[in-house]
Design a protein around this motif. Sequence first.
Motif, PDB file in Angstrom:
ATOM      1  N   ILE A 120      23.284  47.763  36.892  1.00 45.26           N
ATOM      2  CA  ILE A 120      22.779  47.986  38.243  1.00 45.26           C
ATOM      3  C   ILE A 120      22.215  46.692  38.824  1.00 45.26           C
ATOM      4  CG2 ILE A 120      21.046  49.205  39.610  1.00 45.26           C
ATOM      5  CD1 ILE A 120      21.331  51.542  37.684  1.00 45.26           C
ATOM      6  N   GLY A 121      21.436  45.965  38.017  1.00 43.67           N
ATOM      7  CA  GLY A 121      20.857  44.714  38.499  1.00 43.67           C
ATOM      8  C   GLY A 121      21.914  43.697  38.864  1.00 43.67           C
ATOM      9  N   ALA A 122      22.977  43.623  38.081  1.00 44.58           N
ATOM     10  CA  ALA A 122      24.053  42.674  38.373  1.00 44.58           C
ATOM     11  C   ALA A 122      24.741  43.023  39.679  1.00 44.58           C
ATOM     12  CB  ALA A 122      25.069  42.660  37.230  1.00 44.58           C
ATOM     13  N   ARG A 123      24.940  44.301  39.916  1.00 51.34           N
ATOM     14  CA  ARG A 123      25.587  44.702  41.168  1.00 51.34           C
ATOM     15  C   ARG A 123      24.681  44.439  42.360  1.00 51.34           C
ATOM     16  NH1 ARG A 123      28.304  50.351  38.927  1.00 51.34           N
ATOM     17  NH2 ARG A 123      30.208  49.382  38.061  1.00 51.34           N
ATOM     18  N   VAL A 124      23.397  44.753  42.217  1.00 53.94           N
ATOM     19  CA  VAL A 124      22.458  44.480  43.313  1.00 53.94           C
ATOM     20  C   VAL A 124      22.388  42.981  43.581  1.00 53.94           C
ATOM     21  CG1 VAL A 124      20.015  44.544  43.976  1.00 53.94           C
ATOM     22  CG2 VAL A 124      21.084  46.558  42.960  1.00 53.94           C
ATOM     23  N   GLY A 125      22.426  42.183  42.526  1.00 53.15           N
ATOM     24  CA  GLY A 125      22.331  40.735  42.664  1.00 53.15           C
ATOM     25  C   GLY A 125      23.625  40.059  43.034  1.00 53.15           C
ATOM     26  N   GLU A 126      24.722  40.819  43.061  1.00 47.59           N
ATOM     27  CA  GLU A 126      26.031  40.237  43.383  1.00 47.59           C
ATOM     28  C   GLU A 126      26.697  40.979  44.533  1.00 47.59           C
ATOM     29  OE1 GLU A 126      27.078  37.518  42.417  1.00 47.59           O
ATOM     30  OE2 GLU A 126      26.320  37.054  40.409  1.00 47.59           O
ATOM     31  N   CYS A 127      25.883  41.452  45.455  1.00 41.53           N
ATOM     32  CA  CYS A 127      26.369  42.047  46.696  1.00 41.53           C
ATOM     33  C   CYS A 127      27.245  43.275  46.464  1.00 41.53           C
ATOM     34  CB  CYS A 127      27.148  41.006  47.505  1.00 41.53           C
ATOM     35  SG  CYS A 127      26.943  41.208  49.277  1.00 41.53           S
ATOM     36  N   GLY A 128      26.973  43.987  45.370  1.00 41.06           N
ATOM     37  CA  GLY A 128      27.669  45.236  45.122  1.00 41.06           C
ATOM     38  C   GLY A 128      28.983  45.113  44.386  1.00 41.06           C
ATOM     39  N   PHE A 129      29.418  43.891  44.109  1.00 39.09           N
ATOM     40  CA  PHE A 129      30.689  43.698  43.416  1.00 39.09           C
ATOM     41  C   PHE A 129      30.492  43.722  41.902  1.00 39.09           C
ATOM     42  CE2 PHE A 129      31.384  41.386  47.453  1.00 39.09           C
ATOM     43  CZ  PHE A 129      32.553  42.006  47.880  1.00 39.09           C
ATOM     44  N   ASP A 130      31.529  44.139  41.200  1.00 38.98           N
ATOM     45  CA  ASP A 130      31.653  43.809  39.789  1.00 38.98           C
ATOM     46  C   ASP A 130      32.324  42.436  39.744  1.00 38.98           C
ATOM     47  OD1 ASP A 130      30.532  46.120  38.619  1.00 38.98           O
ATOM     48  OD2 ASP A 130      32.377  47.230  38.994  1.00 38.98           O
ATOM     49  N   ILE A 131      31.860  41.581  38.842  1.00 41.37           N
ATOM     50  CA  ILE A 131      32.274  40.179  38.884  1.00 41.37           C
ATOM     51  C   ILE A 131      33.408  39.896  37.906  1.00 41.37           C
ATOM     52  CG2 ILE A 131      31.504  37.790  38.681  1.00 41.37           C
ATOM     53  CD1 ILE A 131      30.283  39.395  41.011  1.00 41.37           C
ATOM     54  N   TRP A 132      34.552  39.552  38.459  1.00 37.88           N
ATOM     55  CA  TRP A 132      35.612  38.968  37.642  1.00 37.88           C
ATOM     56  C   TRP A 132      35.326  37.480  37.504  1.00 37.88           C
ATOM     57  CZ3 TRP A 132      39.233  41.192  34.718  1.00 37.88           C
ATOM     58  CH2 TRP A 132      40.277  40.406  34.228  1.00 37.88           C
ATOM     59  N   LEU A 133      34.967  36.877  38.639  1.00 41.33           N
ATOM     60  CA  LEU A 133      34.549  35.472  38.658  1.00 41.33           C
ATOM     61  C   LEU A 133      33.790  35.220  39.946  1.00 41.33           C
ATOM     62  CD1 LEU A 133      36.389  32.319  37.600  1.00 41.33           C
ATOM     63  CD2 LEU A 133      35.611  32.437  39.964  1.00 41.33           C
ATOM     64  N   ARG A 134      32.603  34.615  39.833  1.00 40.62           N
ATOM     65  CA  ARG A 134      31.811  34.236  41.014  1.00 40.62           C
ATOM     66  C   ARG A 134      31.688  32.724  41.049  1.00 40.62           C
ATOM     67  NH1 ARG A 134      26.696  35.584  43.830  1.00 40.62           N
ATOM     68  NH2 ARG A 134      26.468  33.872  45.331  1.00 40.62           N
ATOM     69  N   ASP A 135      32.164  32.139  42.134  1.00 37.33           N
ATOM     70  CA  ASP A 135      31.999  30.704  42.345  1.00 37.33           C
ATOM     71  C   ASP A 135      31.969  30.474  43.843  1.00 37.33           C
ATOM     72  OD1 ASP A 135      32.545  27.818  42.670  1.00 37.33           O
ATOM     73  OD2 ASP A 135      32.881  27.859  40.506  1.00 37.33           O
ATOM     74  N   ASP A 136      30.802  30.062  44.353  1.00 43.83           N
ATOM     75  CA  ASP A 136      30.658  29.858  45.793  1.00 43.83           C
ATOM     76  C   ASP A 136      31.250  28.542  46.276  1.00 43.83           C
ATOM     77  OD1 ASP A 136      29.518  32.302  46.066  1.00 43.83           O
ATOM     78  OD2 ASP A 136      27.562  31.607  46.752  1.00 43.83           O
TER      79      ASP A 136
END
Length: 554
Positions: A123-139
Motif C-alpha cells: 500500500i505504501g509503495a502504491r501511495v508513494g508511486e502515484c498509484g502504479f505498480d512499478i515495473w521500472l521508475r526513472d524520472d
Amino acid sequence: MGKTAPNILFIMYDQLRFDYLSCAGHKTLETPNFDRVAARGVRFDRAYCQSPVCGSSRMSTYTGRYVSSHGAAYNNFPLKVGEITMGDHLRKAGMDCWLIGKTHMKADSEGMARLGLAPDSVIGARVGECGFDIWLRDDGLWAEGPKGFYDQRRSPYNAYLREKGYTDHNPWHDHANAGIDGDGDIASGFLMKHAGKPANIREGDSETPWLTDRAIDFMEAKRGRDPWCAHLSYIKPHWPYIVPAPYHDMYGIEDIQPVVRSDKERTDAHPVFDAYLHGKLSAAFSRNDVRDVVIPAYMGLIKQCDDHLGRILDYLDETGQAEKTVIVLTSDHGDYMGDHWMGEKDFFHDPSVRVPLIIADPRSEADATRGTVSSKLIEQIDLAATFVDMAGGKVADHILEGRSLVPLLRGEESEWRDFAISEYDYSTSPMADRLGLAPRDCRLFMVVTERWKLIHAEGGFSPMLFDLEVDPQEFTDLGTSADHAEIIAQMYDHLHHWAKRQSQRTTISDEEIRARRQGGPEQVGILMGYYGDEGLPEEFTAAYQGKATPVEEN
C-alpha cells in the motif's frame, strides 16, 4: 472487469508539441509510426493538458482531477495522501496498472508517516508511486549541482549504463546528455550551444531505446496474462536538447518551421506575460541562433521516439497482441521553441498547453472512426475515465472529473463540454518576485472554447483574450477591449461555473446519496417532525414500544 477488456498501452512523451508530428501537419518532420497509430484510431486535435508543466500536468492525468482539486500544483509539490489515482480505479475494475518510466511524482512523505504507511509495503509503495505498480521508475532528470542531485532516488538508467561500460561519475549526463567538444572535453547538453553535437553514447544505449526495451520486456512477461494497463512514460524529447547519432544531424536549419511571433505581442504586454518575456528563457529563445541549433536537435529526438515507437508496434503485430491492445499516445505539455518570444512551457499559448493525443482501439466497436480527426475539446483528465470505461468499470464521477472518450472513439453521439480548463502556479518562479506577489496570488487559469481563449491571472490583473478564429496564432490580446466585454463576461461565466464544481466530496457518490434519500431517517429510528405516532408505520416505532421499566430510587 468486462470480458472483452483490452490491454491499454498508455504512452506519454515529455514536452512533445502537438504540431511536431507529420500527421498533425508538420511539413518537414516525418513521424510514420505516430501516423500509423493515427491511421488505426482517432487523433484528437484539440486536447489540452491541465497545467503546462510536468509535475502538475501528470498529477492531473494520473488522478483524473484538476490541479486545484488534487493540489500538487507544481513540480515536486507532493500529491497528498488520499488522492485516488488511475491505478486505484483500474484495480477496482480488475485491471493491474503498471509504470515503466517517469511520473515526476513527489510523495507526501509526511502524510504517509502520519498514517503509518511504510514506503516498502504494498500500500505504501502504491501511495508513494502515484498509484502504479512499478515495473521500472526513472524520472530521467539526473542533473547535479552544488546542492547535489535534482532527483535523490537511485537511477536505474545510470545503473544500466554502468553495466554497459559507461563508468563516468554520472553517465546520464556525461554520455546520454552530453557530447564531446573540440578539446575532448564534456560538452554538456544543458548548454544549448552543444545541441548540434551527437550525444557521446551508442544510440541503442540512449534513454529512448533503453526504455523501449524495458517496455517490450514487460509485454513479453505479461503475454497470456491479459488484460493490463501499462504507462510507458518517456523523458524525451524533453531537454537537454541533444541526441545521439544518427539523429543529431538528420535535420537542419532548412527544416525549421517559421517562428510564430509578432512584435506587437511585446507592446503593452499583460504584466504576467511581460514578466515571462523578460525572463532568461525568453531571452534565449528569442535569438535565432538558439532556435537554429535547438530545433533540429528537438526534431531528432522526436524522430528517435518515432522509430522506437515503430519497434513497439512491430512487436505487438508480430506477437498477435495488437488486436487486443489499445494504444494511447500523448504528451504532458508542449514546448514554445521561440514562438511568442518564449522558451520552455509555463504559459497558455497553444504550443505550450495543447498536447498531441492519438488513441487507437483495435476492437470492432471503434471501426467507424479509424483514421479520423476529432476537433472536440479534450482535457487530459479524460484519460483516466476512459481507461476505467475500457476496463469495464464504473466511472466514479464524484472523483474523476474527466469524461470517458469511449463514445467518441465509437462515433456515438454524445453531449460534450463547451470549454476546457488549464491552471498554472508560478509561485516558485522569478516572475513572482518580479511582480511582487504573494504565493497564493501567483495563479493563472485558462478557459478555452471552440473560438475563444481567456487567461485569468489572480492578483488584480486584467484578463487576456484571444479570438482563435480571427487570430489563430494568438498575437492580439483583446483582454482590455471594450468591444469584447460581453465575450469576456461569457468566458468568466464559464470559469465561475467550473470553479463551483463539486470536487472535494470524493468519499460518497451521487448514487449513494440518492439511495439515502429513499431510505429516510425513519429507517434508522430518527423521528423528526412528528407530534404523535399518527400516520407512522408501526415498523418505525417498533423499537420504541413496550412497557417501561421504572427506575428504582437509591
